[in-house]
Design an enzyme around this catalytic site. Sequence first.
Site, PDB file in Angstrom:
ATOM      1  N   GLU A 149      16.774  47.313  60.954  1.00 27.36           N
ATOM      2  CA  GLU A 149      16.074  47.986  59.805  1.00 27.36           C
ATOM      3  C   GLU A 149      14.463  48.049  59.909  1.00 27.36           C
ATOM      4  O   GLU A 149      13.994  46.540  60.535  1.00 27.36           O
ATOM      5  CB  GLU A 149      16.588  47.433  58.489  1.00 27.36           C
ATOM      6  CG  GLU A 149      15.827  48.281  57.420  1.00 27.36           C
ATOM      7  CD  GLU A 149      16.468  48.004  55.990  1.00 27.36           C
ATOM      8  OE1 GLU A 149      17.189  47.037  55.806  1.00 27.36           O
ATOM      9  OE2 GLU A 149      16.299  48.654  55.173  1.00 27.36           O
ATOM     10  N   ARG A 247      33.625  55.768  52.005  1.00 28.39           N
ATOM     11  CA  ARG A 247      32.357  56.321  51.505  1.00 28.39           C
ATOM     12  C   ARG A 247      32.387  57.739  51.440  1.00 28.39           C
ATOM     13  O   ARG A 247      31.654  58.324  51.035  1.00 28.39           O
ATOM     14  CB  ARG A 247      31.358  56.037  52.517  1.00 28.39           C
ATOM     15  CG  ARG A 247      31.090  54.131  52.433  1.00 28.39           C
ATOM     16  CD  ARG A 247      31.174  53.754  51.098  1.00 28.39           C
ATOM     17  NE  ARG A 247      30.899  52.191  51.272  1.00 28.39           N
ATOM     18  CZ  ARG A 247      30.733  51.537  49.966  1.00 28.39           C
ATOM     19  NH1 ARG A 247      30.461  52.066  48.892  1.00 28.39           N
ATOM     20  NH2 ARG A 247      30.660  50.302  50.254  1.00 28.39           N
TER      21      ARG A 247
HETATM   22  C1  LIG Z   1      34.209  52.788  45.581  1.00 26.48           C
HETATM   23  C2  LIG Z   1      33.663  51.482  46.120  1.00 26.48           C
HETATM   24  C3  LIG Z   1      32.936  50.712  45.214  1.00 26.48           C
HETATM   25  C4  LIG Z   1      32.601  49.305  45.557  1.00 26.48           C
HETATM   26  N1  LIG Z   1      31.991  48.818  44.516  1.00 26.48           N
HETATM   27  C5  LIG Z   1      31.353  47.388  44.884  1.00 26.48           C
HETATM   28  C6  LIG Z   1      30.856  46.754  43.885  1.00 26.48           C
HETATM   29  O1  LIG Z   1      30.846  47.009  42.818  1.00 26.48           O
HETATM   30  N2  LIG Z   1      30.260  45.484  44.286  1.00 26.48           N
HETATM   31  C7  LIG Z   1      30.353  45.037  45.631  1.00 26.48           C
HETATM   32  O2  LIG Z   1      29.840  44.029  45.959  1.00 26.48           O
HETATM   33  N3  LIG Z   1      30.982  45.801  46.573  1.00 26.48           N
HETATM   34  C8  LIG Z   1      31.517  46.921  46.112  1.00 26.48           C
HETATM   35  N4  LIG Z   1      31.884  48.048  47.269  1.00 26.48           N
HETATM   36  C9  LIG Z   1      31.999  47.132  48.648  1.00 26.48           C
HETATM   37  C10 LIG Z   1      33.404  46.978  49.008  1.00 26.48           C
HETATM   38  O3  LIG Z   1      33.907  45.820  48.219  1.00 26.48           O
HETATM   39  C11 LIG Z   1      33.299  46.459  50.570  1.00 26.48           C
HETATM   40  O4  LIG Z   1      32.667  45.293  50.737  1.00 26.48           O
HETATM   41  C12 LIG Z   1      33.047  47.582  51.222  1.00 26.48           C
HETATM   42  O5  LIG Z   1      33.487  48.782  51.000  1.00 26.48           O
HETATM   43  C13 LIG Z   1      33.127  47.109  52.908  1.00 26.48           C
HETATM   44  O6  LIG Z   1      34.581  47.391  53.170  1.00 26.48           O
HETATM   45  P1  LIG Z   1      35.034  46.384  53.893  1.00 26.48           P
HETATM   46  O7  LIG Z   1      35.070  44.822  53.285  1.00 26.48           O
HETATM   47  O8  LIG Z   1      36.501  46.656  54.006  1.00 26.48           O
HETATM   48  O9  LIG Z   1      34.247  46.378  55.286  1.00 26.48           O
HETATM   49  P2  LIG Z   1      33.897  45.228  56.442  1.00 26.48           P
HETATM   50  O10 LIG Z   1      33.242  44.187  55.857  1.00 26.48           O
HETATM   51  O11 LIG Z   1      33.469  46.005  57.532  1.00 26.48           O
HETATM   52  O12 LIG Z   1      35.193  44.859  56.918  1.00 26.48           O
HETATM   53  C14 LIG Z   1      36.303  45.506  57.485  1.00 26.48           C
HETATM   54  C15 LIG Z   1      37.964  45.043  57.194  1.00 26.48           C
HETATM   55  O13 LIG Z   1      37.827  43.746  57.936  1.00 26.48           O
HETATM   56  C16 LIG Z   1      38.656  42.902  57.578  1.00 26.48           C
HETATM   57  N5  LIG Z   1      37.971  41.701  56.874  1.00 26.48           N
HETATM   58  C17 LIG Z   1      36.591  41.596  56.444  1.00 26.48           C
HETATM   59  N6  LIG Z   1      36.267  40.447  56.131  1.00 26.48           N
HETATM   60  C18 LIG Z   1      37.360  39.614  56.191  1.00 26.48           C
HETATM   61  C19 LIG Z   1      37.698  38.202  55.939  1.00 26.48           C
HETATM   62  N7  LIG Z   1      36.705  37.459  55.539  1.00 26.48           N
HETATM   63  N8  LIG Z   1      38.938  37.806  56.021  1.00 26.48           N
HETATM   64  C20 LIG Z   1      39.989  38.771  56.636  1.00 26.48           C
HETATM   65  N9  LIG Z   1      39.856  39.946  56.750  1.00 26.48           N
HETATM   66  C21 LIG Z   1      38.560  40.483  56.801  1.00 26.48           C
HETATM   67  C22 LIG Z   1      39.196  43.540  56.023  1.00 26.48           C
HETATM   68  O14 LIG Z   1      40.550  44.032  56.493  1.00 26.48           O
HETATM   69  C23 LIG Z   1      38.289  44.726  55.864  1.00 26.48           C
HETATM   70  O15 LIG Z   1      38.780  45.841  55.176  1.00 26.48           O
HETATM   71  C24 LIG Z   1      32.710  48.903  46.764  1.00 26.48           C
HETATM   72  C25 LIG Z   1      33.149  49.883  47.678  1.00 26.48           C
HETATM   73  C26 LIG Z   1      33.612  50.900  47.285  1.00 26.48           C
HETATM   74  C27 LIG Z   1      34.100  51.938  48.660  1.00 26.48           C
END
Ligand SMILES: Cc1cc2nc3c(=O)[nH]c(=O)nc-3n(C[C@H](O)[C@H](O)[C@H](O)COP(=O)(O)OP(=O)(O)OC[C@H]3O[C@@H](n4cnc5c(N)ncnc54)[C@H](O)[C@@H]3O)c2cc1C
Length: 284
Positions: A149, A247
Amino acid sequence: MRLGLVVTPSSTPRALMRLISSMLAVSIKNSMSRSRPCVCWPLPFSQASGEAGSPESAMTNPEIKVLDKGFVRVIDHMGSDLSVVNAARVSFGKQKEAFDEGDAKLVAYLAEHEHTSPFRHTALTLHVKAPIFVFRQWMKHRIGSEFNEISGRYVEFPEDEFFVPATFRRQAKVNKQGSEGEIDQANGPRAMESYLESCRGAVAHYKELLSLGVCREQARCVLPVALYSEVYWTVSLQAVAHFIRLRADGHAQWEIQQYAAAVRQVVEPIYPVGLKALLADRKG
Ligand SMILES: Cc1cc2nc3c(=O)[nH]c(=O)nc-3n(C[C@H](O)[C@H](O)[C@H](O)COP(=O)(O)OP(=O)(O)OC[C@H]3O[C@@H](n4cnc5c(N)ncnc54)[C@H](O)[C@@H]3O)c2cc1C
């Protein structure tokens, strides 16, 4: 990037670091202030001028305009739908030169059965300009993602580089974090006045702090999350599909939905079959 450094025998490591830092700051500032024409995406990459993925394509790929001042632009990409099937076929010692209908079925099978590793032999780098509050949500996508960034420690933020919404939405009644409709029409003008006063006031205080000799890294603390920032984002096809799935969905904030739609628009021509398969199966 060529910096054109002149190193003399008397240059100390610290003096060299200072010189590199100041040249880097100028280079970043110049790239930030350069005006870029925003046009609609005219052609799939294969038909656009400049071979996709070549150094020239980074210069010629047009930006997709998003919100009032943002954009999404492809810088580079690696692999294709064929790379996905060839990564899967290496399991039985086979490789193909051209993608055919059978390969499309294999891609769909891989996505459906969560055999996802072949989708990760791909990479896409995007240049994105978005408000900081959008990047706060975007950067929660950590797996298979890399971000760099623009730094407010190097660069002085320009005036009026904050997001101004076209309308103001009401708090949603059911979805506690969401929004719906628009605020009362009668309140619109005052809401806009209040929003602009707040953003412009913050920027004015930022400029004042700088003029009083405060360093950029402290002065920036008063700036609003509506301020635009710029990021290079490198992701695998699997990770970008996951981002689009979450998203572009109606539960995500409207502003990031606009970016997810733009990202989809640039990814689809590069990995049409793989992206469709990952999104169709609600996997990613
Ligand atoms: C509509 C919406 C509302 C949201 N509201 C909030 C909110 O209020 N506050 C907030 O903080 N966030 C919020 N989020 C963010 C959400 O919690 C996720 O952090 C974000 O969407 C990224 O998704 P992800 O964790 O699947 O992605 P990534 O971090 O890219 O992970 C991808 C995938 O990898 C796997 N993975 C990731 N980490 C681990 C791990 N530690 N152990 C095992 N498997 C893993 C999971 O399968 C995950 O789906 C929101 C998201 C959405 C879409």
